[in-house]
Design an enzyme around this catalytic site. Structure first.
Site, PDB file in Angstrom:
ATOM      1  N   SER A   3      39.692  48.739  55.221  1.00 14.61           N
ATOM      2  CA  SER A   3      40.930  48.632  56.003  1.00 14.61           C
ATOM      3  C   SER A   3      40.645  49.114  57.414  1.00 14.61           C
ATOM      4  O   SER A   3      39.775  49.970  57.629  1.00 14.61           O
ATOM      5  CB  SER A   3      42.013  49.514  55.380  1.00 14.61           C
ATOM      6  OG  SER A   3      43.071  49.715  56.293  1.00 14.61           O
ATOM      7  N   TYR A  61      43.819  57.682  52.116  1.00 15.05           N
ATOM      8  CA  TYR A  61      43.570  56.235  52.174  1.00 15.05           C
ATOM      9  C   TYR A  61      42.455  55.928  53.179  1.00 15.05           C
ATOM     10  O   TYR A  61      41.528  55.170  52.874  1.00 15.05           O
ATOM     11  CB  TYR A  61      44.868  55.519  52.563  1.00 15.05           C
ATOM     12  CG  TYR A  61      44.772  54.008  52.580  1.00 15.05           C
ATOM     13  CD1 TYR A  61      44.653  53.277  51.399  1.00 15.05           C
ATOM     14  CD2 TYR A  61      44.840  53.298  53.774  1.00 15.05           C
ATOM     15  CE1 TYR A  61      44.591  51.885  51.408  1.00 15.05           C
ATOM     16  CE2 TYR A  61      44.789  51.913  53.800  1.00 15.05           C
ATOM     17  CZ  TYR A  61      44.666  51.207  52.611  1.00 15.05           C
ATOM     18  OH  TYR A  61      44.605  49.832  52.635  1.00 15.05           O
TER      19      TYR A  61
HETATM   20  N1  LIG Z   1      48.492  44.842  52.951  1.00 14.55           N
HETATM   21  C1  LIG Z   1      47.838  45.439  53.938  1.00 14.55           C
HETATM   22  O1  LIG Z   1      48.382  45.666  55.028  1.00 14.55           O
HETATM   23  C2  LIG Z   1      46.392  45.813  53.746  1.00 14.55           C
HETATM   24  C3  LIG Z   1      45.606  46.101  54.874  1.00 14.55           C
HETATM   25  C4  LIG Z   1      44.271  46.458  54.699  1.00 14.55           C
HETATM   26  C5  LIG Z   1      43.731  46.529  53.436  1.00 14.55           C
HETATM   27  N2  LIG Z   1      44.511  46.245  52.359  1.00 14.55           N
HETATM   28  C6  LIG Z   1      43.912  46.352  51.042  1.00 14.55           C
HETATM   29  O2  LIG Z   1      43.934  45.081  50.410  1.00 14.55           O
HETATM   30  C7  LIG Z   1      43.959  45.262  48.991  1.00 14.55           C
HETATM   31  C8  LIG Z   1      45.099  44.444  48.413  1.00 14.55           C
HETATM   32  O3  LIG Z   1      46.289  44.905  48.968  1.00 14.55           O
HETATM   33  P1  LIG Z   1      47.674  44.124  48.908  1.00 14.55           P
HETATM   34  O4  LIG Z   1      48.329  44.355  50.206  1.00 14.55           O
HETATM   35  O5  LIG Z   1      47.485  42.756  48.398  1.00 14.55           O
HETATM   36  O6  LIG Z   1      48.398  45.078  47.872  1.00 14.55           O
HETATM   37  P2  LIG Z   1      49.207  44.852  46.541  1.00 14.55           P
HETATM   38  O7  LIG Z   1      49.795  46.173  46.236  1.00 14.55           O
HETATM   39  O8  LIG Z   1      50.081  43.656  46.659  1.00 14.55           O
HETATM   40  O9  LIG Z   1      48.042  44.509  45.504  1.00 14.55           O
HETATM   41  C9  LIG Z   1      47.177  45.499  44.995  1.00 14.55           C
HETATM   42  C10 LIG Z   1      46.737  45.052  43.619  1.00 14.55           C
HETATM   43  O10 LIG Z   1      45.833  46.044  43.102  1.00 14.55           O
HETATM   44  C11 LIG Z   1      46.206  46.278  41.747  1.00 14.55           C
HETATM   45  N3  LIG Z   1      45.790  47.611  41.335  1.00 14.55           N
HETATM   46  C12 LIG Z   1      46.277  48.807  41.754  1.00 14.55           C
HETATM   47  N4  LIG Z   1      45.658  49.806  41.091  1.00 14.55           N
HETATM   48  C13 LIG Z   1      44.762  49.235  40.256  1.00 14.55           C
HETATM   49  C14 LIG Z   1      43.834  49.737  39.315  1.00 14.55           C
HETATM   50  N5  LIG Z   1      43.706  51.059  39.085  1.00 14.55           N
HETATM   51  N6  LIG Z   1      43.070  48.861  38.623  1.00 14.55           N
HETATM   52  C15 LIG Z   1      43.210  47.531  38.830  1.00 14.55           C
HETATM   53  N7  LIG Z   1      44.065  46.989  39.715  1.00 14.55           N
HETATM   54  C16 LIG Z   1      44.834  47.837  40.411  1.00 14.55           C
HETATM   55  C17 LIG Z   1      47.722  46.118  41.709  1.00 14.55           C
HETATM   56  O11 LIG Z   1      48.204  45.906  40.403  1.00 14.55           O
HETATM   57  C18 LIG Z   1      47.892  44.924  42.632  1.00 14.55           C
HETATM   58  O12 LIG Z   1      47.787  43.687  41.933  1.00 14.55           O
HETATM   59  C19 LIG Z   1      44.088  46.774  48.759  1.00 14.55           C
HETATM   60  O13 LIG Z   1      42.797  47.300  48.505  1.00 14.55           O
HETATM   61  C20 LIG Z   1      44.610  47.285  50.089  1.00 14.55           C
HETATM   62  O14 LIG Z   1      44.276  48.639  50.306  1.00 14.55           O
HETATM   63  C21 LIG Z   1      45.829  45.881  52.483  1.00 14.55           C
END
Ligand SMILES: NC(=O)c1ccc[n+]([C@@H]2O[C@H](COP(=O)([O-])OP(=O)(O)OC[C@H]3O[C@@H](n4cnc5c(N)ncnc54)[C@H](O)[C@@H]3O)[C@@H](O)[C@H]2O)c1
Length: 258
Positions: free
Chosen positions: A150, A165
């Site tokens: 991120s 985080y």
């Molecule tokens: N949305 C943003 O702004 C953003 C920015 C940078 C990075 N990210 C990263 O992208 C990735 C996806 O994020 P998103 O925004 O789609 O979030 P989201 O919350 O929609 O999806 C996260 C997914 O991870 C799964 N998950 C959580 N804990 C878990 C575990 N212990 N084992 C297996 N699965 C698990 C959840 O069930 C969910 O399906 C994450 O790693 C997040 O940190 C997101």
């Protein structure tokens, strides 16, 4: 970019309705990849896989996983490996470590439990899942690993997630670089992406004020779409990306230019 030699892409964290993972799984499938969906809810993982398999006419399989648990990760690996052995899935060619959780808790209010949880899902999860799926990729002489970091790792938060985080996502960058160096000659590449704010449900509970402040810090003036993130992940999984390893690709709308 099409997956001409059919391979399977394994994705963690790919069932959230508006998430990066599900969009990425659909994009892999649209390029001819078979897909494996691994997420906390096994039934939902299986359903998402079936839907994607039917829509794109590719083999698909879903299984439960808690990426923070070695036992659960190894059980998921064994289930996928059995599908490959029985010919239901082609060999695993790509692993996208997408599962993650964030936390907006201020540093002095964090607990060790919260710290451990955020580290366990984001960084230990990336370690465990990679360790499980890497040997088969090395044995086949080809593989692509894409790790989800991120912009928070690079600029010290500033989106939503705070210290645990940023620390967990920064660990993923060191992990990616060191593993890329160590296995560079195997045909398996390892790269990380560092999205800025993406329009998903991960910041559930954030206020309009917080969202406005996030957008104000982005030169492009908006969140990324999940498609914009998926496009980079599938590029890093392609044949053409063979000379990219150990890199970090920023996808942040200019919110961190360095
Ligand atoms: N949305 C943003 O702004 C953003 C920015 C940078 C990075 N990210 C990263 O992208 C990735 C996806 O994020 P998103 O925004 O789609 O979030 P989201 O919350 O929609 O999806 C996260 C997914 O991870 C799964 N998950 C959580 N804990 C878990 C575990 N212990 N084992 C297996 N699965 C698990 C959840 O069930 C969910 O399906 C994450 O790693 C997040 O940190 C997101």
């Amino acid at each position: 970019m099409n997956n001409t030699i059919q391979r399977t892409a394994v994705l963690t964290g790919a069932t959230s309705d508006r998430g990066i993972g599900i969009t990425t799984a659909r994009r892999y499938a649209s390029h001819g990849w078979a897909v494996v969906i691994l997420d906390l809810d096994g039934e939902k993982s299986a359903k998402v896989a079936t839907d994607i398999g039917n829509e794109f006419n590719v083999p698909a399989y879903g299984h439960e996983i808690d990426v923070a648990s070695e036992e659960s990760v190894n059980a998921a690996y064994r289930a996928v490996a059995a599908e490959v052995r029985s010919g239901n899935l082609p060999p695993v060619g790509a692993l996208a470590n997408i599962a993650g959780i964030t936390s907006p808790v201020a540093f002095l209010e964090t607990t060790l439990e919260l710290w451990n949880k955020v580290m366990a899902v984001n960084s230990t999860g990336t370690y465990l899942v990679t360790k499980a799926f890497l040997p088969d990729m090395i044995a086949s002489g080809w593989g692509r690993i894409v790790n989800m970091s991120s912009v928070s790792a690079q600029r010290g938060g500033g989106v939503f997630g705070k210290v645990p985080y940023s620390a967990a996502k920064a660990a993923i960058l060191g992990f990616t670089k060191a593993l890329a160096r160590e296995i560079g000659s195997t045909g398996v590449t390892v790269n990380a992406i560092t999205p800025g704010a993406v329009d998903t449900n991960i910041r559930v509970g954030s206020t309009d004020e917080q969202e406005a402040a996030i957008n104000a810090g982005i030169p492009v003036g908006r969140n990324a779409s999940t498609e914009e993130i998926a496009a980079v992940i599938t590029f890093l999984s392609s044949e053409e990306s063979a000379y990219l390893t150990g890199t970090t690709i920023d996808i942040n709308g200019g919110s961190h230019i360095h």
